[in-house]
Scaffold this motif. Structure first.
Motif, PDB file in Angstrom:
ATOM      1  N   VAL A 163       0.766  -1.154   0.070  1.00  0.00           N
ATOM      2  CA  VAL A 163       0.094  -0.024  -0.027  1.00  0.00           C
ATOM      3  C   VAL A 163       0.783   1.240  -0.085  1.00  0.00           C
ATOM      4  CG1 VAL A 163      -1.738   1.131   1.236  1.00  0.00           C
ATOM      5  CG2 VAL A 163      -1.934  -1.199   1.189  1.00  0.00           C
ATOM      6  N   ALA A 164       0.849   2.072  -1.119  1.00  0.00           N
ATOM      7  CA  ALA A 164       1.761   3.120  -1.465  1.00  0.00           C
ATOM      8  C   ALA A 164       1.020   4.368  -0.231  1.00  0.00           C
ATOM      9  CB  ALA A 164       1.627   3.605  -2.750  1.00  0.00           C
ATOM     10  N   SER A 165      -0.132   4.628  -0.411  1.00  0.00           N
ATOM     11  CA  SER A 165      -0.877   5.768   0.379  1.00  0.00           C
ATOM     12  C   SER A 165      -2.159   5.654   0.501  1.00  0.00           C
ATOM     13  CB  SER A 165      -0.412   7.066  -0.232  1.00  0.00           C
ATOM     14  OG  SER A 165      -1.112   7.180  -1.582  1.00  0.00           O
ATOM     15  N   ALA A 166      -2.748   6.284   1.386  1.00  0.00           N
ATOM     16  CA  ALA A 166      -4.140   6.306   1.999  1.00  0.00           C
ATOM     17  C   ALA A 166      -4.354   7.932   2.046  1.00  0.00           C
ATOM     18  CB  ALA A 166      -4.498   5.634   3.249  1.00  0.00           C
ATOM     19  N   ILE A 167      -5.267   8.526   1.241  1.00  0.00           N
ATOM     20  CA  ILE A 167      -5.641   9.679   0.944  1.00  0.00           C
ATOM     21  C   ILE A 167      -7.004  10.122   1.786  1.00  0.00           C
ATOM     22  CG2 ILE A 167      -6.105  11.557  -0.422  1.00  0.00           C
ATOM     23  CD1 ILE A 167      -4.092   8.930  -1.757  1.00  0.00           C
ATOM     24  N   LEU A 168      -6.652  10.968   2.930  1.00  0.00           N
ATOM     25  CA  LEU A 168      -8.084  11.444   3.322  1.00  0.00           C
ATOM     26  C   LEU A 168      -8.362  12.808   2.738  1.00  0.00           C
ATOM     27  CD1 LEU A 168      -6.158  10.152   6.103  1.00  0.00           C
ATOM     28  CD2 LEU A 168      -8.663   9.858   6.598  1.00  0.00           C
ATOM     29  N   THR A 169      -9.707  13.085   2.813  1.00  0.00           N
ATOM     30  CA  THR A 169      -9.996  14.576   2.363  1.00  0.00           C
ATOM     31  C   THR A 169     -10.619  15.270   3.377  1.00  0.00           C
ATOM     32  OG1 THR A 169     -11.979  13.617   1.476  1.00  0.00           O
ATOM     33  CG2 THR A 169      -9.994  14.113  -0.147  1.00  0.00           C
ATOM     34  N   ALA A 170     -10.398  16.683   3.461  1.00  0.00           N
ATOM     35  CA  ALA A 170     -11.037  17.525   4.462  1.00  0.00           C
ATOM     36  C   ALA A 170     -11.359  18.872   3.650  1.00  0.00           C
ATOM     37  CB  ALA A 170     -10.386  17.504   5.708  1.00  0.00           C
ATOM     38  N   PHE A 216      -7.595  12.320  -9.029  1.00  0.00           N
ATOM     39  CA  PHE A 216      -8.067  10.943  -9.192  1.00  0.00           C
ATOM     40  C   PHE A 216      -9.265  10.987 -10.263  1.00  0.00           C
ATOM     41  CE2 PHE A 216      -6.119  10.365  -5.150  1.00  0.00           C
ATOM     42  CZ  PHE A 216      -5.358   9.338  -5.338  1.00  0.00           C
ATOM     43  N   GLY A 217      -9.518  12.325 -10.717  1.00  0.00           N
ATOM     44  CA  GLY A 217     -10.497  12.300 -11.815  1.00  0.00           C
ATOM     45  C   GLY A 217     -11.985  12.119 -11.266  1.00  0.00           C
ATOM     46  N   ILE A 218     -12.235  12.240  -9.988  1.00  0.00           N
ATOM     47  CA  ILE A 218     -13.499  12.117  -9.300  1.00  0.00           C
ATOM     48  C   ILE A 218     -13.729  13.066  -8.034  1.00  0.00           C
ATOM     49  CG2 ILE A 218     -12.821  10.088  -8.049  1.00  0.00           C
ATOM     50  CD1 ILE A 218     -15.696   9.159  -8.534  1.00  0.00           C
ATOM     51  N   LYS A 219     -14.765  13.571  -7.931  1.00  0.00           N
ATOM     52  CA  LYS A 219     -14.729  14.287  -6.703  1.00  0.00           C
ATOM     53  C   LYS A 219     -14.833  13.314  -5.423  1.00  0.00           C
ATOM     54  CE  LYS A 219     -17.430  18.346  -8.487  1.00  0.00           C
ATOM     55  NZ  LYS A 219     -18.535  19.045  -8.661  1.00  0.00           N
ATOM     56  N   PRO A 220     -14.300  13.876  -4.423  1.00  0.00           N
ATOM     57  CA  PRO A 220     -14.264  12.885  -3.175  1.00  0.00           C
ATOM     58  C   PRO A 220     -15.701  12.703  -2.402  1.00  0.00           C
ATOM     59  CG  PRO A 220     -13.162  14.888  -2.676  1.00  0.00           C
ATOM     60  CD  PRO A 220     -13.489  15.057  -3.921  1.00  0.00           C
ATOM     61  N   PRO A 221     -15.950  11.846  -1.596  1.00  0.00           N
ATOM     62  CA  PRO A 221     -17.223  11.924  -0.866  1.00  0.00           C
ATOM     63  C   PRO A 221     -17.351  13.007  -0.130  1.00  0.00           C
ATOM     64  CG  PRO A 221     -15.840  10.124  -0.266  1.00  0.00           C
ATOM     65  CD  PRO A 221     -15.110  10.830  -1.496  1.00  0.00           C
ATOM     66  N   VAL A 222     -18.445  13.447   0.230  1.00  0.00           N
ATOM     67  CA  VAL A 222     -18.481  14.712   1.285  1.00  0.00           C
ATOM     68  C   VAL A 222     -18.854  14.116   2.548  1.00  0.00           C
ATOM     69  CG1 VAL A 222     -20.046  16.423   1.581  1.00  0.00           C
ATOM     70  CG2 VAL A 222     -19.299  16.089  -0.826  1.00  0.00           C
ATOM     71  N   SER A 223     -18.036  14.659   3.506  1.00  0.00           N
ATOM     72  CA  SER A 223     -18.521  14.303   4.975  1.00  0.00           C
ATOM     73  C   SER A 223     -18.068  15.633   5.762  1.00  0.00           C
ATOM     74  CB  SER A 223     -17.709  13.185   5.483  1.00  0.00           C
ATOM     75  OG  SER A 223     -18.329  11.937   5.025  1.00  0.00           O
ATOM     76  N   LYS A 224     -18.514  15.760   6.899  1.00  0.00           N
ATOM     77  CA  LYS A 224     -18.114  16.699   7.731  1.00  0.00           C
ATOM     78  C   LYS A 224     -16.559  16.087   8.341  1.00  0.00           C
ATOM     79  CE  LYS A 224     -19.159  19.399  12.096  1.00  0.00           C
ATOM     80  NZ  LYS A 224     -20.358  19.624  13.004  1.00  0.00           N
ATOM     81  N   GLY A 225     -15.532  16.854   8.387  1.00  0.00           N
ATOM     82  CA  GLY A 225     -14.432  16.448   9.182  1.00  0.00           C
ATOM     83  C   GLY A 225     -13.712  15.589   8.080  1.00  0.00           C
ATOM     84  N   LEU A 226     -12.787  14.450   8.497  1.00  0.00           N
ATOM     85  CA  LEU A 226     -12.109  13.736   7.515  1.00  0.00           C
ATOM     86  C   LEU A 226     -12.672  12.755   7.039  1.00  0.00           C
ATOM     87  CD1 LEU A 226      -9.171  13.110  10.082  1.00  0.00           C
ATOM     88  CD2 LEU A 226      -9.050  14.303   7.862  1.00  0.00           C
ATOM     89  N   ARG A 227     -12.616  12.320   5.659  1.00  0.00           N
ATOM     90  CA  ARG A 227     -13.179  11.345   5.054  1.00  0.00           C
ATOM     91  C   ARG A 227     -12.120  10.500   4.298  1.00  0.00           C
ATOM     92  NH1 ARG A 227     -18.497  10.328   3.254  1.00  0.00           N
ATOM     93  NH2 ARG A 227     -18.360   8.165   2.283  1.00  0.00           N
ATOM     94  N   LEU A 228     -12.111   9.257   4.422  1.00  0.00           N
ATOM     95  CA  LEU A 228     -10.899   8.384   3.872  1.00  0.00           C
ATOM     96  C   LEU A 228     -11.561   7.992   2.169  1.00  0.00           C
ATOM     97  CD1 LEU A 228      -8.485   6.733   3.647  1.00  0.00           C
ATOM     98  CD2 LEU A 228      -9.810   4.569   4.534  1.00  0.00           C
ATOM     99  N   SER A 229     -10.690   8.825   1.383  1.00  0.00           N
ATOM    100  CA  SER A 229     -11.370   8.763   0.055  1.00  0.00           C
ATOM    101  C   SER A 229     -10.581   7.887  -1.073  1.00  0.00           C
ATOM    102  CB  SER A 229     -11.295  10.450  -0.624  1.00  0.00           C
ATOM    103  OG  SER A 229     -12.024  11.264   0.322  1.00  0.00           O
ATOM    104  N   ALA A 230      -9.360   7.800  -0.955  1.00  0.00           N
ATOM    105  CA  ALA A 230      -8.582   6.933  -2.081  1.00  0.00           C
ATOM    106  C   ALA A 230      -7.414   5.982  -1.311  1.00  0.00           C
ATOM    107  CB  ALA A 230      -7.936   7.883  -3.034  1.00  0.00           C
ATOM    108  N   LEU A 231      -7.203   5.021  -1.885  1.00  0.00           N
ATOM    109  CA  LEU A 231      -6.204   4.091  -1.799  1.00  0.00           C
ATOM    110  C   LEU A 231      -5.277   3.738  -2.917  1.00  0.00           C
ATOM    111  CD1 LEU A 231      -4.927   1.857   0.160  1.00  0.00           C
ATOM    112  CD2 LEU A 231      -6.673   0.311  -0.565  1.00  0.00           C
ATOM    113  N   THR A 232      -3.865   3.978  -2.702  1.00  0.00           N
ATOM    114  CA  THR A 232      -3.229   3.686  -3.683  1.00  0.00           C
ATOM    115  C   THR A 232      -1.884   2.427  -3.323  1.00  0.00           C
ATOM    116  OG1 THR A 232      -1.391   5.151  -3.418  1.00  0.00           O
ATOM    117  CG2 THR A 232      -2.954   6.090  -4.446  1.00  0.00           C
ATOM    118  N   PHE A 233      -1.573   1.624  -4.650  1.00  0.00           N
ATOM    119  CA  PHE A 233      -0.763   0.689  -4.108  1.00  0.00           C
ATOM    120  C   PHE A 233       0.280   0.800  -5.364  1.00  0.00           C
ATOM    121  CE2 PHE A 233      -5.130  -0.801  -4.114  1.00  0.00           C
ATOM    122  CZ  PHE A 233      -5.223  -1.625  -3.020  1.00  0.00           C
TER     123      PHE A 233
END
Length: 286
Positions: free
Chosen positions: A173-180, A227-244
């Motif tokens: 797993v190269a990275s986990a990307i959270l959005t806020a 990533f070519g897509i809008k991230p899911p919308v949440s209040k605070g942090l949201r886990l939005s992508a995973l890379t390998f």
């Protein structure tokens, strides 16, 4: 010591359909495992980390009202509220009880350590006892991501090189990307969770570089550019992508063979499936 990525939880409605997608992408995926509290999973194990494909299969086993750290209640409610997607990020712990004390001191804890076990299977098909201790922490305003660390009590019965030999060449797993909305608002939480004090700050956000993958918090616009897509919308942090990452040639060949639609963006092949964004690094310079 920093806490690297142990596993990422991909919550889905149809466990076998999602596992089939991972298999088409060239991953070796385990048989079904059952938890005593109503969830089932299938696992794609990499070197020191894994993806837990999870489904709530027996909701009648979820008893009581639960709480913010109840694994089964949280995932049942996440699915009802958000649908499929990346629901939790679990970091590796060498001592869950010590981590609990650190999280309590930092002001993000206050939760009991959760010990549980189940039977698993070795690559030769024999059964083996597995045991885990989970220590939770959370930001009150980040209800749509489960943030936790996991101590493996019987690691010799869990990690096997034979289960990490993926046809697509992915090895880690190269990275986990959270959005806020404002990544820097969460930097102290990220420091407490990862144990990384010296975060890397750029125009993309803040990143904790761990010995087992990067954990990044970014805003919606740079995420969409990447990533070519809008991230899911949440209040605070949201886990939005995973890379390998791994053998870029094998990764490219496996995704091409899969027939699954992928975009090439910024040195990655990007898949949107079962509510998740999965990125595969194919640029050797990355």
């Amino acid at each position: 010591m920093s806490r690297g990525i142990d596993h990422v939880i991909h919550l889905v409605r149809d466990l076998d359909a999602a596992a089939s997608l991972y298999e088409k992408l060239g991953f070796l995926v385990s048989a079904r495992n059952k938890h005593p509290f109503g969830t089932h999973n299938r696992i794609a194990q990499l070197d020191g980390s894994y993806v837990e494909i999870l489904a709530v299969v027996e909701p009648e086993k979820i008893q009581g009202e639960g709480g913010p750290t109840s694994f089964a209640h949280y995932h049942r409610d996440f699915l009802a509220r958000n649908g499929e997607g990346l629901s939790g990020l679990v970091l590796a712990s060498s001592n869950a009880n010590a981590d609990k004390l650190a999280f309590d001191k930092a002001g993000y804890g206050g939760f009991p350590v959760f010990d549980f076990g189940r039977m698993g299977k070795r690559p030769d098909g024999s059964e083996a006892e597995l045991a885990f201790a989970l220590s939770f922490l959370r930001e009150p305003d980040s209800a749509d991501v489960m943030t936790v660390v996991c101590e493996h009590k019987r690691p010799e019965n869990f990690w096997f090189k034979e289960l990490q030999a993926h046809a697509n060449g992915a090895s880690r797993v190269a990275s986990a990307i959270l959005t806020a909305e404002s990544p820097t608002d969460h930097q102290y939480f990220l420091q407490a969770w990862t144990g990384v004090r010296d975060l890397r700050s750029t125009s993309l956000g803040v990143t904790a570089e761990t010995r087992r993958g990067d954990i990044q918090i970014t805003e919606a616009r740079p995420f969409e550019d990447a990533f070519g897509i809008k991230p899911p919308v949440s209040k605070g942090l949201r886990l939005s992508a995973l890379t390998f990452a791994g053998d870029a040639v094998k990764i490219r060949a496996a995704i091409s063979k899969s027939g699954i639609a992928a975009q090439e963006r910024n040195g990655r092949l990007v898949i949107h499936a079962h509510g998740a964004v999965l990125g595969f690094e194919v640029n050797a310079a990355r």
